[in-house]
Each structure stands twice: as C-alpha cells, then as structure tokens.
Design a protein around this motif. Structure first.
Motif, PDB file in Angstrom:
ATOM      1  N   ARG A 117       0.143  -1.348   0.062  1.00 50.36           N
ATOM      2  CA  ARG A 117       0.282   0.138  -0.073  1.00 50.36           C
ATOM      3  C   ARG A 117       1.201   1.435  -0.448  1.00 50.36           C
ATOM      4  N   LYS A 140      -6.235   6.240   8.310  1.00 48.20           N
ATOM      5  CA  LYS A 140      -7.097   5.654   9.575  1.00 48.20           C
ATOM      6  C   LYS A 140      -8.359   5.117   8.116  1.00 48.20           C
ATOM      7  N   GLY A 143     -15.460   3.328  10.224  1.00 44.77           N
ATOM      8  CA  GLY A 143     -16.920   2.980   9.326  1.00 44.77           C
ATOM      9  C   GLY A 143     -16.749   1.761  10.872  1.00 44.77           C
ATOM     10  N   GLU A 144     -17.504   0.898  10.472  1.00 39.64           N
ATOM     11  CA  GLU A 144     -18.266   0.077  10.810  1.00 39.64           C
ATOM     12  C   GLU A 144     -16.835  -1.631  10.822  1.00 39.64           C
ATOM     13  N   ARG A 145     -16.232  -1.261   9.759  1.00 44.22           N
ATOM     14  CA  ARG A 145     -15.116  -1.918  10.215  1.00 44.22           C
ATOM     15  C   ARG A 145     -14.204  -1.046   9.812  1.00 44.22           C
ATOM     16  N   GLY A 146     -13.526  -0.413  10.814  1.00 47.22           N
ATOM     17  CA  GLY A 146     -12.854   0.503  11.121  1.00 47.22           C
ATOM     18  C   GLY A 146     -11.242  -0.089  11.199  1.00 47.22           C
ATOM     19  N   VAL A 147     -10.363   0.957  10.639  1.00 46.89           N
ATOM     20  CA  VAL A 147      -8.972   0.021  10.006  1.00 46.89           C
ATOM     21  C   VAL A 147      -8.240   1.757  10.206  1.00 46.89           C
ATOM     22  N   VAL A 148      -6.633   1.045  10.709  1.00 48.95           N
ATOM     23  CA  VAL A 148      -5.734   1.689  10.357  1.00 48.95           C
ATOM     24  C   VAL A 148      -4.629   1.195   9.620  1.00 48.95           C
ATOM     25  N   PHE A 149      -4.905   1.144   8.209  1.00 49.84           N
ATOM     26  CA  PHE A 149      -3.067   0.545   7.917  1.00 49.84           C
ATOM     27  C   PHE A 149      -1.806   1.987   8.274  1.00 49.84           C
ATOM     28  N   GLU A 150      -0.960   1.127   8.619  1.00 43.93           N
ATOM     29  CA  GLU A 150       0.565   1.384   9.054  1.00 43.93           C
ATOM     30  C   GLU A 150       1.401   1.243   7.769  1.00 43.93           C
ATOM     31  N   ASP A 167      -4.991  -2.954  -1.507  1.00 47.13           N
ATOM     32  CA  ASP A 167      -6.021  -3.958  -2.956  1.00 47.13           C
ATOM     33  C   ASP A 167      -7.421  -4.141  -2.266  1.00 47.13           C
ATOM     34  N   ASP A 169      -8.099  -7.000  -0.749  1.00 45.33           N
ATOM     35  CA  ASP A 169      -7.811  -7.187   0.090  1.00 45.33           C
ATOM     36  C   ASP A 169      -7.971  -6.992   1.317  1.00 45.33           C
ATOM     37  N   GLU A 170      -6.719  -5.441   1.373  1.00 48.34           N
ATOM     38  CA  GLU A 170      -7.342  -4.320   2.334  1.00 48.34           C
ATOM     39  C   GLU A 170      -8.515  -3.618   2.336  1.00 48.34           C
ATOM     40  N   ASN A 172     -11.574  -4.628   1.617  1.00 52.56           N
ATOM     41  CA  ASN A 172     -12.803  -6.012   2.260  1.00 52.56           C
ATOM     42  C   ASN A 172     -12.468  -5.605   3.432  1.00 52.56           C
ATOM     43  N   SER A 173     -10.426  -5.487   3.670  1.00 46.19           N
ATOM     44  CA  SER A 173     -11.031  -5.620   5.386  1.00 46.19           C
ATOM     45  C   SER A 173     -11.513  -4.320   5.999  1.00 46.19           C
TER      46      SER A 173
END
Lengths: 186, 186
Positions: A117, A140, A143-150, A167, A169-170, A172-173
């Motif tokens: 990424r 960051k 949302g309901e499926r909140g994520v922080v991509f480091e 991508d 996968d990211e 969707n996660s």
C-alpha cells in the motif's frame, strides 16, 4: 485523503504487449484512472502462477519499461507460490508468471507481486503535508469495519494525484469496495 | 493476544444437519479448534447465494440452535447479494443461502453473514483486562503490512479461550495467513 482500491491488473512492456497482442499493437483506452497518465485498457490477458490461473486480468496503460502483474494475497492463496509484497516497480525477487494473450504467450521469471500500500502525492501537496518519497505514514478508515493501515509508503511525483492505493483484501478488511476517504496519521 | 483467522465455514442446526446428511446423522470431528467446545468436522457442504457457489465449505461443530454460514467479502463479491456484517449468532436480516449435502438441500431465508471481528475472552481473564461483553477494543498487528483493527467487539464467556477472531480478508490485509499475536489497544 482519497483512498482507492486496485483489483488484480497488469502493466506491460511494449515488447511483451506485442508478444501477447501482435506486432505493432497499441493499447486501447477503456477509461481514465485517478493518476493522470494511467488508464484502464480494453485489453485483458490470462495469468498463471503455480496452480492458480485467472482469465481476463485487466491491462493498465500506458506501456512501461517492465511488465508487472499485481494480485492480492487472496488471489495467490492455494497457488503454492510465495508472492512477495513489493512496491510497484520493484520487481527484483518477485515471482514467476505466465501471461497469455490472443497472439501469444510470455513467461516471466520475475514480475508478479502483491503491491505494498502506498500514497501518491504531488510535489506541491507533499511540501504542504511535509511528506517526501519513502516516508511511512498511517491511514485511518472509519466505519463499522474501521481500520488503521500502518506502513503506507509515500511516493511523490509532479503529476501524482493525492490518493492512497490499497488492494482488494485491504479494501474488504475495511468494509469498502470503492473510493472512500481516509485520515492521514503522522 | 492470539489472533486467529477463520476461513469460510458453516454451523448447522440438528434439523438442517439431518436434511443435508440424512436422518440421525452425527458430525465427525476432524480436529479441535481453539475455542474449547468447537471442532472442525470432516463434513463439508456446497453453498449458493446469488450467482456465487462454493463447494466443500467446512462444517464447524457442535450443532447449534440455528444454521449460520460465514463468508468473507471476497467470497461475496460478484454475487449480486448484499451480505450484512453481523456478529456470529445475530442472524436477523442476514442473507439467503442454499446449502447442499449428500442427502439433500436446505434453503434458508436467513443465515449468511460476514462475521464481525471479535474477541473471545474467558470470564476471569476479562476481569483482569477490565473488559465485558459488548466492549469495543482495537487490536494492532505489527509487521510489514501492519494494521490496527478498530471496532473489535468483546464477547465474554466462562469457557472462551482468549483469541481475536478475524476473517481471511482481514488476515490478508495484515499479511498473515495463520495464527499470530496482536496487541490490545483500549
């Protein structure tokens, strides 16, 4: 900050384009992509690596110095091939892949990667954000499926349009399947 | 804190188990899973929803009150069906799914979900960690593809073994394909 999702796709060198589609072949634009010079092409190819095969993998133009195929870890699952996580363009040690087009077949000893990424950022904007190529940021997505991509790698270029590239996968996660907005975390 | 990845699988009610595998049928354990009472079964079923179909979807035992099929967003892509993100067990408003086994077929108007990531925690351990069912935590997974998963829902039960449960999309986005260790962030 816009966040965009790339599905599996490939970039072709002129040499491989001609092997796959015929001598003197030129790519046909299907639609523009967010980065100014990039476009999705009408052309697709089949790709094969280990025991996995995908038909109709979209070609992204314009042609490049070196052919590169980008897939997700999900695409690679069950193939028996270890596909390295690499920055686009860094193909040293990337995986073998076979490509088939209407006019022929190309076997590459290197070219298949899972794309790391990264953030595309124009030079002017990078100055304002105090970012330079190679910097590592976090992004960051709420949302309901909140994520922080480091470990998001910054790439600065004059004509880049600000966009975090992840991508499928990211995406969707994080529960997103199209463009969204992320928050930059320094 | 251990982090575990669930691939697509299903839980069956006794009634649906018998429809799919025959009257009086009992599940056969293939191997234990991390949660004390759960086990992967030798049995698999085919599932269908919208235009997607998957063969050999693993059954997880023991039988439950209600049949539930858990897939990833990747599995759902292209199906034309909107599959809600739900906590395991919360099937109200979940999606239609058809299951086929060696002895028959089951059509469920509800049962198909994308599982919300969650933390299993034993009662004693929850006390120490000051957590209770319904709490929301974040879990950080380090590495080249480091990620912080937000909105991880805590579920406390006497016999639960401490484990963060994520799906294959989430595992892939973090670059992990088997058990790993995550860091709890309050």
């Amino acid at each position: 900050m816009p966040v965009e999702i790339s599905a599996r796709h490939c970039h072709l060198s002129q040499r491989d384009l001609e092997k796959l589609f015929g001598a003197g072949y030129e790519l046909t634009k299907l639609r523009d992509l967010s980065q100014p010079s990039d476009f999705a092409c009408e052309e697709t190819v089949a790709i094969e690596f280990g025991s996995n095969k995908f038909e109709k993998v979209r070609v992204v133009g314009p042609v490049r110095e070196q052919t590169q195929v980008e897939i997700s870890l999900t695409d690679g699952a069950g193939s028996g091939v270890e596909i390295p996580l690499k920055l686009s363009g860094d193909l040293k040690g990337s995986a073998r892949v076979i490509m088939t087009g209407p006019a022929g077949r190309v076997e590459l000893s290197e070219g298949l990667i899972i794309a790391k990424r990264h953030l595309h950022c124009a030079t002017e904007e990078a100055k304002k954000l105090k970012l330079k190529t190679g910097d590592i940021i976090s992004v960051k997505i709420s949302g309901e499926r909140g994520v922080v991509f480091e470990n998001v790698i910054v790439r600065v270029k004059n004509d880049y349009k600000l966009s975090v590239q992840i991508d499928t996968d990211e995406g969707n996660s994080a529960g997103i399947n199209q463009k969204t907005i992320g928050e930059l975390i320094f």
